[in-house]
Design a protein around this motif. Structure first.
Motif, PDB file in Angstrom:
ATOM      1  N   THR A   1       2.445  16.269 -12.427  1.00 22.17           N
ATOM      2  CA  THR A   1       1.307  16.757 -13.204  1.00 22.17           C
ATOM      3  C   THR A   1       0.719  18.008 -12.574  1.00 22.17           C
ATOM      4  OG1 THR A   1       0.843  14.459 -13.681  1.00 22.17           O
ATOM      5  CG2 THR A   1      -0.812  16.043 -14.288  1.00 22.17           C
TER       6      THR A   1
ATOM      7  N   HIS B   1       2.973  20.847 -13.316  1.00 24.20           N
ATOM      8  CA  HIS B   1       2.781  21.239 -14.709  1.00 24.20           C
ATOM      9  C   HIS B   1       1.521  22.082 -14.871  1.00 24.20           C
ATOM     10  CE1 HIS B   1       2.403  20.853 -19.049  1.00 24.20           C
ATOM     11  NE2 HIS B   1       1.148  20.492 -18.831  1.00 24.20           N
TER      12      HIS B   1
ATOM     13  N   LYS C   1       0.840  -1.209   0.000  1.00 23.30           N
ATOM     14  CA  LYS C   1       0.000   0.000   0.000  1.00 23.30           C
ATOM     15  C   LYS C   1       0.871   1.253   0.000  1.00 23.30           C
ATOM     16  CE  LYS C   1      -3.942  -2.104   2.282  1.00 23.30           C
ATOM     17  NZ  LYS C   1      -4.572  -2.328   3.575  1.00 23.30           N
TER      18      LYS C   1
ATOM     19  N   PHE D   1       1.491   6.761  -6.857  1.00 30.15           N
ATOM     20  CA  PHE D   1       0.485   7.813  -7.049  1.00 30.15           C
ATOM     21  C   PHE D   1       1.136   9.193  -6.997  1.00 30.15           C
ATOM     22  CE2 PHE D   1      -2.873  10.629  -5.700  1.00 30.15           C
ATOM     23  CZ  PHE D   1      -3.903  10.248  -6.525  1.00 30.15           C
TER      24      PHE D   1
ATOM     25  N   VAL E   1       3.234  10.027 -10.040  1.00 27.80           N
ATOM     26  CA  VAL E   1       2.495  10.437 -11.233  1.00 27.80           C
ATOM     27  C   VAL E   1       1.821  11.794 -11.015  1.00 27.80           C
ATOM     28  CG1 VAL E   1       0.583   9.838 -12.742  1.00 27.80           C
ATOM     29  CG2 VAL E   1       2.112   8.071 -11.951  1.00 27.80           C
TER      30      VAL E   1
END
Lengths: 152, 108
Positions: free
Chosen positions: B84, B87, B70, B77, B80
């Motif tokens: 983003t 950005h 986990k 997570f 990723v």
């Protein structure tokens, strides 16, 4: 009007992450009586996945998947599930939401009936919270007009 | 195992510290994003890896392995989602017309 900004990185990552966010939300709803979480928190996470979609794309993108008519129906359905389970207990002669009595109509014993009915109530709360959150967000984002997704 | 975990966590704290110093000391929005976006991602990744290893310190049981798994999924997570988000913020700043910082007299 702010111009509609499309960005391939944000949209791709959103598309990748949304299923996992929704799976985690269902886990939080279903696991609520063993670990931190429950219907309200899970419903909020589920709504956050739709809000993420609306932010990464636009309002119409979410409204195609979750139209206003459907969110209204879901809000009512969730409350109906919650109140229905509570009233079923009342009908069987116990207090409101006193789940143990439900073993008379379910093919399980009282402890199992309690766990199952708790799960049912959590699901009802989760559905309502998700639909209310998405509805409020879409109305706030577009100032009640449900257009492209930009405020002037 | 424990030594490696502690080393990873110290490295993670180091990257968090540098990211915070960058966030406080850099002159404008873009350079701060540069510090926070990369430093926080690597710092959180190293910290979580260290925690996942440290959790397995008492021996490999199924429950401990699940908890480590986990923690690793949280790390994936963050790996990723964090770049983003950086950005998205940088793109929003560009779209809103924030000019990058330059030295006095330099060209933007």
């Amino acid at each position: 009007m702010i111009k509609r900004n499309e960005d391939i990185i944000i949209q791709t990552v959103t598309r990748l992450l949304t299923p996992f966010v929704q799976l985690f939300a269902l886990y939080v709803i279903a696991h609520g009586h063993y670990s931190p979480g429950g219907g309200f928190q899970g419903g909020c996470i589920l709504a956050a996945s739709f809000i993420l979609m609306a932010v990464a794309n636009d309002v119409a993108f979410v409204k195609r998947r979750l139209p206003e008519r459907l969110t209204t129906a879901l809000i009512s359905a969730g409350v109906l599930i919650y109140a229905g389970i509570g009233l079923a207990c009342l009908m069987l002669g116990a207090n409101f939401l006193d789940y143990g009595i439900l073993h008379r109509v379910l093919p399980v014993d009282a402890v199992k009936a309690r766990a199952l009915a708790t799960l049912g109530v959590e699901i009802g709360v989760g559905i309502t919270v998700m639909a209310v959150m998405v509805s409020i967000f879409l109305n706030l984002l577009s100032a009640g007009r449900h257009e492209e997704g930009a405020v002037e | 195992m424990s030594t490696v975990a502690i080393f990873l966590m110290i490295a993670g704290v180091f990257f968090f510290t540098t990211a915070t110093i960058g966030l406080l000391r850099f002159p404008d929005c873009y350079t701060r994003m540069h510090a926070a976006g990369k430093g926080d991602t690597l710092g959180a990744l190293l910290l979580l890896l260290g925690l996942a290893l440290y959790n397995l310190n008492d021996g490999f049981s199924l429950a401990a392995l699940l908890v480590s798994l986990k923690i690793l999924s949280i790390a994936v997570f963050i790996f990723v989602a964090n770049p983003t988000a950086s950005h998205a913020i940088a793109k929003a700043a560009i779209d809103a017309g924030v000019r990058p910082w330059t030295r006095k007299g330099g060209k933007p």
